[in-house]
Motif scaffolding. Structure first.
Motif, PDB file in Angstrom:
ATOM      1  N   UNK A 180       0.818  -1.205   0.000  1.00 51.93           N
ATOM      2  CA  UNK A 180       0.000   0.000   0.000  1.00 51.93           C
ATOM      3  C   UNK A 180       0.850   1.253   0.000  1.00 51.93           C
ATOM      4  N   UNK A 181       1.930   1.253   0.813  1.00 49.10           N
ATOM      5  CA  UNK A 181       2.845   2.393   0.864  1.00 49.10           C
ATOM      6  C   UNK A 181       3.554   2.585  -0.480  1.00 49.10           C
ATOM      7  N   UNK A 186       4.333   5.246  -5.813  1.00 46.20           N
ATOM      8  CA  UNK A 186       4.448   5.094  -7.260  1.00 46.20           C
ATOM      9  C   UNK A 186       3.397   5.933  -7.991  1.00 46.20           C
ATOM     10  N   UNK A 187       2.179   5.965  -7.451  1.00 44.36           N
ATOM     11  CA  UNK A 187       1.110   6.751  -8.062  1.00 44.36           C
ATOM     12  C   UNK A 187       1.404   8.251  -7.989  1.00 44.36           C
ATOM     13  N   UNK A 194      -2.672  13.177  -6.522  1.00 45.84           N
ATOM     14  CA  UNK A 194      -1.976  14.281  -5.859  1.00 45.84           C
ATOM     15  C   UNK A 194      -2.792  14.700  -4.646  1.00 45.84           C
ATOM     16  N   UNK A 195      -2.120  15.324  -3.714  1.00 45.78           N
ATOM     17  CA  UNK A 195      -2.758  15.812  -2.498  1.00 45.78           C
ATOM     18  C   UNK A 195      -2.953  17.314  -2.647  1.00 45.78           C
ATOM     19  N   UNK A 205      -7.566  11.882  -7.846  1.00 44.16           N
ATOM     20  CA  UNK A 205      -7.110  11.041  -8.939  1.00 44.16           C
ATOM     21  C   UNK A 205      -7.076  11.887 -10.200  1.00 44.16           C
ATOM     22  N   UNK A 206      -5.923  11.928 -10.884  1.00 37.63           N
ATOM     23  CA  UNK A 206      -5.790  12.743 -12.092  1.00 37.63           C
ATOM     24  C   UNK A 206      -6.359  11.984 -13.296  1.00 37.63           C
ATOM     25  N   UNK A 207      -6.426  12.658 -14.431  1.00 42.75           N
ATOM     26  CA  UNK A 207      -6.930  12.016 -15.649  1.00 42.75           C
ATOM     27  C   UNK A 207      -6.052  10.833 -16.037  1.00 42.75           C
TER      28      UNK A 207
END
Length: 221
Positions: A180-181, A186-187, A194-195, A205-207
């Protein structure tokens, strides 16, 4: 000492508006400083210190010293889960907005919420991971190891399984533990999530991230 006494004592700790705001700020975060928690609760540093002392004494949070700063966190996952379950007791009409805002958030350093559930299910359907409900963990398959290599995640120092976390908003398991970390890192590195603000634990969540998730859903065995 009776259970009723424990109930009332804990309810008193959680129920105070300032302490409730600080606990809410800590849910899903690794740790926050006293200054950050005071800001989250909208109170002075001196007042925050009093409330934090009570939460510490009550065992709801823990603290570590880092230089001149004191960093706080929820003391253990069981308390985290209990607080989340209490929030779910509110009437549905009062929870709807909050529930929708939890589609993707940070929970102890990994992704949680509806989108995190979709990702975990997609990885399971694609044969990358297998859920072991009895042990509350996901086992990695050979196909999953190859997929992680494509994400530049080195698995050599990790066991072939990772923790499964019960998502309190979706009542289903999502990836936690080391995978999970690593997956969150990686994302973020690839611009998939992004935060919006360091003041919040929610993620966007980006496109490109949505395209990647949609691609995962198509990789079914």
């Amino acid at each position: 000492m009776s259970l009723a006494h424990h109930f009332t004592h804990t309810a008193h700790l959680i129920g105070h508006p300032s302490r409730a705001l600080m606990l809410d700020a800590l849910i899903g975060r690794e740790e926050l400083s006293a200054t950050e928690l005071a800001t989250a609760a909208g109170i002075t540093a001196q007042t925050a210190s009093v409330h934090l002392s009570k939460l510490l004494h009550g065992g709801l949070i823990s603290m570590k010293q880092q230089g001149r700063s004191r960093l706080y966190r929820i003391s253990n996952p069981h308390i985290m889960e209990a607080l989340q379950q209490l929030a779910m007791l509110a009437p549905q009409e009062q929870r709807s907005t909050t529930h929708n805002s939890h589609t993707l958030r940070v929970c102890y350093g990994h992704m949680a919420g509806k989108i995190a559930i979709e990702i975990s299910r997609a990885l399971s359907d694609a044969g990358f991971i297998e859920l072991d409900k009895e042990r509350e963990r996901f086992n990695l398959t050979d196909k999953g190891l190859k997929w992680l290599a494509n994400l530049d995640i080195d698995t050599r120092e990790y066991p072939p399984h990772t923790a499964a976390c019960m998502d309190w908003t979706e009542k289903s398991f999502h990836l936690a533990g080391w995978l999970g970390h690593e997956l969150l890192a990686a994302f973020v590195a690839r611009g998939y999530v992004y935060q919006p603000s360091h003041e919040t634990r929610f993620l966007q969540l980006t496109e490109s991230g949505q395209r990647y998730v949609n691609g995962l859903k198509k990789q079914v065995i």
